[in-house]
Scaffold this motif. Structure first.
Motif, PDB file in Angstrom:
ATOM      1  N   ASP A 144      10.578  19.055  17.025  1.00 20.54           N
ATOM      2  CA  ASP A 144      11.735  19.878  17.391  1.00 20.54           C
ATOM      3  C   ASP A 144      11.490  21.304  16.897  1.00 20.54           C
ATOM      4  N   PRO A 145      11.676  22.313  17.754  1.00 26.50           N
ATOM      5  CA  PRO A 145      11.460  23.706  17.327  1.00 26.50           C
ATOM      6  C   PRO A 145      12.289  24.099  16.111  1.00 26.50           C
ATOM      7  N   ALA A 146      13.403  23.396  15.890  1.00 28.21           N
ATOM      8  CA  ALA A 146      14.251  23.720  14.736  1.00 28.21           C
ATOM      9  C   ALA A 146      13.683  23.172  13.423  1.00 28.21           C
ATOM     10  N   VAL A 147      12.646  22.335  13.501  1.00 26.32           N
ATOM     11  CA  VAL A 147      12.050  21.742  12.294  1.00 26.32           C
ATOM     12  C   VAL A 147      10.731  22.454  11.993  1.00 26.32           C
ATOM     13  N   PRO A 148      10.673  23.245  10.924  1.00 23.24           N
ATOM     14  CA  PRO A 148       9.414  23.908  10.575  1.00 23.24           C
ATOM     15  C   PRO A 148       8.360  22.874  10.180  1.00 23.24           C
ATOM     16  N   PRO A 149       7.107  23.054  10.601  1.00 20.88           N
ATOM     17  CA  PRO A 149       6.054  22.120  10.192  1.00 20.88           C
ATOM     18  C   PRO A 149       5.976  21.925   8.682  1.00 20.88           C
ATOM     19  N   ALA A 150       6.339  22.955   7.930  1.00 24.36           N
ATOM     20  CA  ALA A 150       6.274  22.852   6.466  1.00 24.36           C
ATOM     21  C   ALA A 150       7.162  21.726   5.935  1.00 24.36           C
ATOM     22  N   ARG A 151       8.289  21.461   6.592  1.00 23.55           N
ATOM     23  CA  ARG A 151       9.166  20.374   6.146  1.00 23.55           C
ATOM     24  C   ARG A 151       8.505  19.016   6.366  1.00 23.55           C
ATOM     25  N   LEU A 152       7.837  18.873   7.503  1.00 18.59           N
ATOM     26  CA  LEU A 152       7.128  17.623   7.771  1.00 18.59           C
ATOM     27  C   LEU A 152       5.959  17.460   6.806  1.00 18.59           C
ATOM     28  N   CYS A 153       5.291  18.556   6.501  1.00 15.65           N
ATOM     29  CA  CYS A 153       4.201  18.511   5.519  1.00 15.65           C
ATOM     30  C   CYS A 153       4.721  18.107   4.145  1.00 15.65           C
ATOM     31  N   GLY A 154       5.913  18.587   3.798  1.00 12.54           N
ATOM     32  CA  GLY A 154       6.513  18.195   2.522  1.00 12.54           C
ATOM     33  C   GLY A 154       6.745  16.702   2.462  1.00 12.54           C
ATOM     34  N   TYR A 155       7.226  16.139   3.567  1.00  6.95           N
ATOM     35  CA  TYR A 155       7.413  14.694   3.625  1.00  6.95           C
ATOM     36  C   TYR A 155       6.059  14.001   3.478  1.00  6.95           C
ATOM     37  N   TRP A 156       5.047  14.472   4.172  1.00  6.22           N
ATOM     38  CA  TRP A 156       3.713  13.868   4.112  1.00  6.22           C
ATOM     39  C   TRP A 156       3.178  13.876   2.669  1.00  6.22           C
ATOM     40  N   ARG A 157       3.363  14.977   1.958  1.00  5.65           N
ATOM     41  CA  ARG A 157       2.878  15.049   0.575  1.00  5.65           C
ATOM     42  C   ARG A 157       3.617  14.069  -0.335  1.00  5.65           C
ATOM     43  N   ARG A 158       4.945  13.977  -0.165  1.00 10.91           N
ATOM     44  CA  ARG A 158       5.754  13.132  -1.042  1.00 10.91           C
ATOM     45  C   ARG A 158       5.603  11.644  -0.747  1.00 10.91           C
ATOM     46  N   HIS A 159       5.592  11.298   0.546  1.00 11.79           N
ATOM     47  CA  HIS A 159       5.656   9.877   0.920  1.00 11.79           C
ATOM     48  C   HIS A 159       4.418   9.362   1.645  1.00 11.79           C
ATOM     49  N   GLY A 160       3.532  10.270   2.023  1.00 14.30           N
ATOM     50  CA  GLY A 160       2.345   9.861   2.780  1.00 14.30           C
ATOM     51  C   GLY A 160       1.458   8.850   2.087  1.00 14.30           C
ATOM     52  N   PRO A 161       1.182   9.015   0.784  1.00 14.97           N
ATOM     53  CA  PRO A 161       0.279   8.049   0.140  1.00 14.97           C
ATOM     54  C   PRO A 161       0.807   6.619   0.171  1.00 14.97           C
ATOM     55  N   GLU A 162       2.098   6.429  -0.048  1.00 19.98           N
ATOM     56  CA  GLU A 162       2.643   5.064  -0.102  1.00 19.98           C
ATOM     57  C   GLU A 162       2.706   4.399   1.272  1.00 19.98           C
ATOM     58  N   SER A 163       2.774   5.205   2.329  1.00 23.20           N
ATOM     59  CA  SER A 163       2.857   4.630   3.675  1.00 23.20           C
ATOM     60  C   SER A 163       1.551   4.762   4.455  1.00 23.20           C
ATOM     61  N   ALA A 164       0.494   5.240   3.796  1.00 22.89           N
ATOM     62  CA  ALA A 164      -0.808   5.445   4.454  1.00 22.89           C
ATOM     63  C   ALA A 164      -0.641   6.312   5.700  1.00 22.89           C
ATOM     64  N   MET A 165       0.129   7.396   5.545  1.00 20.99           N
ATOM     65  CA  MET A 165       0.487   8.240   6.686  1.00 20.99           C
ATOM     66  C   MET A 165      -0.615   9.213   7.064  1.00 20.99           C
ATOM     67  N   GLY A 166      -1.020   9.146   8.325  1.00 23.76           N
ATOM     68  CA  GLY A 166      -1.883  10.159   8.898  1.00 23.76           C
ATOM     69  C   GLY A 166      -1.024  11.136   9.682  1.00 23.76           C
ATOM     70  N   LEU A 167      -1.249  12.425   9.499  1.00 24.93           N
ATOM     71  CA  LEU A 167      -0.473  13.467  10.179  1.00 24.93           C
ATOM     72  C   LEU A 167      -1.425  14.497  10.763  1.00 24.93           C
TER      73      LEU A 167
END
Length: 200
Positions: A144-167
């Motif tokens: 969504d254009p209203a969601v800056p990529p930085a916010r998604l990156c923040g989620y990836w940093r915080r929760h990515g390791p536990e969910s094996a998230m590829g982004l």
């Protein structure tokens, strides 16, 4: 007189062809899906029932989840497809991840542009030979254009390791998620070009 009639007939055929093209172009994704679903009722119904049994039917509309590729027209491929049954369970971790990201307002399952791909589709879509789309573990979405990529990156940093998230970022608005390992990449498929990697 005959020449005039022939000219009128040609003009009429041209107008008819233009009208038909306009109707095809005006057709919505949902109407295309409804037409496809009516021709694939048994397999689409079985997949929907399976998603319901897993408690995952509310994560994304079936019309979004079964989209094959952004390039389906260019590749002359079906716009929608049901994955092989043996691969259905492999999408569950990614659907759980998508549900969690949606709960934070960062992604929208209605914006899925590619799910499972067969080998021909994957090659034409520019996917890697090791693409997680082939295994039904990946989803491409429009951010969504209203969601800056930085916010998604923040989620990836915080929760990515536990969910094996590829982004992955194909652009700031076009992303890929999977659950095949904690990693990130950018337009050239390298970690260093990901929007989540801070320049040093």
């Amino acid at each position: 007189m005959n020449r005039r009639r022939a000219l009128i007939a040609l003009l009429s055929l041209g107008l008819l062809a233009a009208c038909q093209r306009d109707l095809v172009n005006a057709e919505t994704e949902e109407s295309r899906f409804q037409r496809w679903q009516s021709a694939h009722a048994a397999e689409a119904g079985a997949y929907r029932a399976w998603l319901e049994a897993q408690g995952m039917a509310d994560v994304a509309p079936l019309s979004s989840l079964l989209r094959t590729s952004r390039r389906w027209r260019q590749c002359d491929l079906p716009e929608f497809a049901v994955p092989p049954r043996a691969q259905w369970p492999q999408l569950l971790p990614t659907l759980r991840l998508l549900r969690q990201i949606q709960s934070e307002g960062l992604l929208d399952g209605r914006r899925i542009r590619s799910g499972w791909r067969d080998a021909r589709n994957n090659q034409c879509s520019g996917g890697s030979s090791r693409s997680q789309h082939l295994a039904n573990r990946a989803l491409d979405l429009d951010l969504d254009p209203a969601v800056p990529p930085a916010r998604l990156c923040g989620y990836w940093r915080r929760h990515g390791p536990e969910s094996a998230m590829g982004l992955g970022f194909y652009s700031p608005e076009r992303i890929h998620i999977d659950t095949a390992g904690f990693r990130t990449w950018g337009t050239d498929h390298r970690r260093g070009t990901s929007l989540c990697i801070q320049p040093k």
